[in-house]
Design a protein around this motif. Structure first.
Motif, PDB file in Angstrom:
ATOM      1  N   HIS A  34       1.044  -1.292   0.009  1.00  0.00           N
ATOM      2  CA  HIS A  34      -0.009  -0.014  -0.030  1.00  0.00           C
ATOM      3  C   HIS A  34       0.985   1.134  -0.017  1.00  0.00           C
ATOM      4  CE1 HIS A  34      -3.727  -1.906   0.491  1.00  0.00           C
ATOM      5  NE2 HIS A  34      -3.278  -2.762   1.373  1.00  0.00           N
ATOM      6  N   ASP A  35       1.793   1.312   0.974  1.00  0.00           N
ATOM      7  CA  ASP A  35       2.760   2.543   0.927  1.00  0.00           C
ATOM      8  C   ASP A  35       3.613   2.792  -0.277  1.00  0.00           C
ATOM      9  OD1 ASP A  35       1.993   2.676   3.411  1.00  0.00           O
ATOM     10  OD2 ASP A  35       3.948   1.531   4.232  1.00  0.00           O
ATOM     11  N   ILE A  36       4.079   1.550  -0.835  1.00  0.00           N
ATOM     12  CA  ILE A  36       4.854   1.661  -2.230  1.00  0.00           C
ATOM     13  C   ILE A  36       3.841   2.140  -3.179  1.00  0.00           C
ATOM     14  CG2 ILE A  36       6.235   0.446  -3.838  1.00  0.00           C
ATOM     15  CD1 ILE A  36       6.994  -1.453  -1.638  1.00  0.00           C
ATOM     16  N   ALA A  37       2.828   1.618  -3.422  1.00  0.00           N
ATOM     17  CA  ALA A  37       1.937   1.946  -4.685  1.00  0.00           C
ATOM     18  C   ALA A  37       1.327   3.531  -4.509  1.00  0.00           C
ATOM     19  CB  ALA A  37       0.630   1.327  -4.538  1.00  0.00           C
ATOM     20  N   GLU A  38       1.165   3.679  -3.143  1.00  0.00           N
ATOM     21  CA  GLU A  38       0.769   5.390  -2.800  1.00  0.00           C
ATOM     22  C   GLU A  38       2.124   6.292  -3.225  1.00  0.00           C
ATOM     23  OE1 GLU A  38       0.186   8.128   1.178  1.00  0.00           O
ATOM     24  OE2 GLU A  38      -1.030   5.884   0.973  1.00  0.00           O
ATOM     25  N   ALA A  39       3.487   5.639  -2.875  1.00  0.00           N
ATOM     26  CA  ALA A  39       4.473   6.549  -2.991  1.00  0.00           C
ATOM     27  C   ALA A  39       4.566   6.618  -4.788  1.00  0.00           C
ATOM     28  CB  ALA A  39       5.783   6.078  -2.532  1.00  0.00           C
ATOM     29  N   LEU A  40       4.328   5.710  -5.420  1.00  0.00           N
ATOM     30  CA  LEU A  40       4.344   5.716  -6.921  1.00  0.00           C
ATOM     31  C   LEU A  40       3.389   6.334  -7.441  1.00  0.00           C
ATOM     32  CD1 LEU A  40       5.791   2.148  -7.436  1.00  0.00           C
ATOM     33  CD2 LEU A  40       6.968   4.099  -7.588  1.00  0.00           C
ATOM     34  N   GLY A  41       2.309   6.417  -6.919  1.00  0.00           N
ATOM     35  CA  GLY A  41       1.001   7.115  -7.303  1.00  0.00           C
ATOM     36  C   GLY A  41       0.107   6.557  -8.209  1.00  0.00           C
ATOM     37  N   ILE A  42       0.286   5.005  -8.072  1.00  0.00           N
ATOM     38  CA  ILE A  42      -0.672   4.071  -8.818  1.00  0.00           C
ATOM     39  C   ILE A  42      -1.441   3.261  -7.666  1.00  0.00           C
ATOM     40  CG2 ILE A  42       1.112   3.966 -10.571  1.00  0.00           C
ATOM     41  CD1 ILE A  42       2.144   1.179  -9.607  1.00  0.00           C
ATOM     42  N   PRO A  43      -2.467   2.554  -8.425  1.00  0.00           N
ATOM     43  CA  PRO A  43      -3.451   1.546  -7.487  1.00  0.00           C
ATOM     44  C   PRO A  43      -2.540   0.329  -7.117  1.00  0.00           C
ATOM     45  CG  PRO A  43      -4.475   2.229  -9.586  1.00  0.00           C
ATOM     46  CD  PRO A  43      -3.120   2.798  -9.619  1.00  0.00           C
ATOM     47  N   ARG A  44      -2.819   0.085  -5.871  1.00  0.00           N
ATOM     48  CA  ARG A  44      -2.049  -1.432  -5.460  1.00  0.00           C
ATOM     49  C   ARG A  44      -2.239  -2.456  -6.312  1.00  0.00           C
ATOM     50  NH1 ARG A  44      -3.808  -5.611  -2.130  1.00  0.00           N
ATOM     51  NH2 ARG A  44      -1.821  -6.564  -0.954  1.00  0.00           N
ATOM     52  N   GLN A  45      -3.452  -2.778  -6.788  1.00  0.00           N
ATOM     53  CA  GLN A  45      -3.684  -3.810  -7.656  1.00  0.00           C
ATOM     54  C   GLN A  45      -2.640  -3.825  -9.042  1.00  0.00           C
ATOM     55  OE1 GLN A  45      -5.331  -6.761  -6.987  1.00  0.00           O
ATOM     56  NE2 GLN A  45      -4.180  -7.568  -8.779  1.00  0.00           N
ATOM     57  N   GLN A  46      -2.372  -2.566  -9.658  1.00  0.00           N
ATOM     58  CA  GLN A  46      -1.513  -2.339 -10.803  1.00  0.00           C
ATOM     59  C   GLN A  46       0.055  -2.707 -10.317  1.00  0.00           C
ATOM     60  OE1 GLN A  46      -1.549   1.640 -12.536  1.00  0.00           O
ATOM     61  NE2 GLN A  46      -0.200   1.164 -14.002  1.00  0.00           N
ATOM     62  N   LEU A  47       0.285  -2.337  -8.992  1.00  0.00           N
ATOM     63  CA  LEU A  47       1.577  -2.613  -8.748  1.00  0.00           C
ATOM     64  C   LEU A  47       1.676  -4.183  -8.370  1.00  0.00           C
ATOM     65  CD1 LEU A  47       4.588  -1.933  -7.276  1.00  0.00           C
ATOM     66  CD2 LEU A  47       3.237  -1.842  -5.219  1.00  0.00           C
ATOM     67  N   LEU A  48       0.746  -4.833  -8.022  1.00  0.00           N
ATOM     68  CA  LEU A  48       0.916  -6.265  -7.934  1.00  0.00           C
ATOM     69  C   LEU A  48       0.907  -7.196  -9.131  1.00  0.00           C
ATOM     70  CD1 LEU A  48      -1.745  -6.785  -4.909  1.00  0.00           C
ATOM     71  CD2 LEU A  48       0.703  -6.916  -4.692  1.00  0.00           C
ATOM     72  N   ASP A  49       0.085  -6.492  -9.978  1.00  0.00           N
ATOM     73  CA  ASP A  49       0.248  -7.022 -11.666  1.00  0.00           C
ATOM     74  C   ASP A  49       1.571  -6.715 -12.282  1.00  0.00           C
ATOM     75  OD1 ASP A  49      -2.583  -7.635 -11.261  1.00  0.00           O
ATOM     76  OD2 ASP A  49      -3.244  -5.856 -12.301  1.00  0.00           O
ATOM     77  N   LEU A  50       2.147  -5.573 -11.907  1.00  0.00           N
ATOM     78  CA  LEU A  50       3.346  -5.236 -12.486  1.00  0.00           C
ATOM     79  C   LEU A  50       4.626  -6.278 -11.928  1.00  0.00           C
ATOM     80  CD1 LEU A  50       3.829  -1.594 -12.472  1.00  0.00           C
ATOM     81  CD2 LEU A  50       3.735  -2.998 -14.359  1.00  0.00           C
TER      82      LEU A  50
END
Length: 120
Positions: A34-50
């Motif tokens: 959650h913290d990493i996705a927020e820092a990158l400015g992307i949704p958490r699910q998109q981060l997990l997909d990447l």
């Protein structure tokens, strides 16, 4: 080159890096997705997909695979040479995907429930 001529070294130019999440300090709790996705400015699910897509495309060397499985490089290289394990050859080097590594780790799996004590 004459004795009076001096060599000048080219200046190193510092590349500017985009600000991003940093590693936690010693003793600090690791960042959550959650913290990493927020820092990158992307949704958490998109981060997990990447992350999942990157893991699927990642290829591991014989040494990296041996380290992951806790076996020697020599043992694994012997299986590759004998063509007893699945792998992909890229630039004439054996590489393993996550699927290959899962296949290796479950190849000789033993199910204790299937193995009973022998009765006379």
């Amino acid at each position: 080159m004459t004795a009076t001529a001096t060599r000048t070294r080219p200046r190193r130019i510092a590349l500017q890096q985009a600000p991003g999440p940093t590693a936690p300090a010693v003793g600090e709790r690791p960042r959550s997705t959650h913290d990493i996705a927020e820092a990158l400015g992307i949704p958490r699910q998109q981060l997990l997909d990447l992350v999942a897509a990157e893991a699927e495309l990642r290829h591991y060397s014989i040494q990296e695979t041996a380290d992951l499985l806790g076996v020697s490089k020599r043992w694994l290289a012997g299986l590759v040479a004998a063509r007893q394990v699945g792998c992909t050859f890229i630039a004439n080097q054996a590489k393993f995907t996550a699927a290959h590594i899962r296949q290796l780790s479950t190849a000789n799996e033993v199910d204790p429930a299937a193995i009973g004590r022998r009765t006379a």
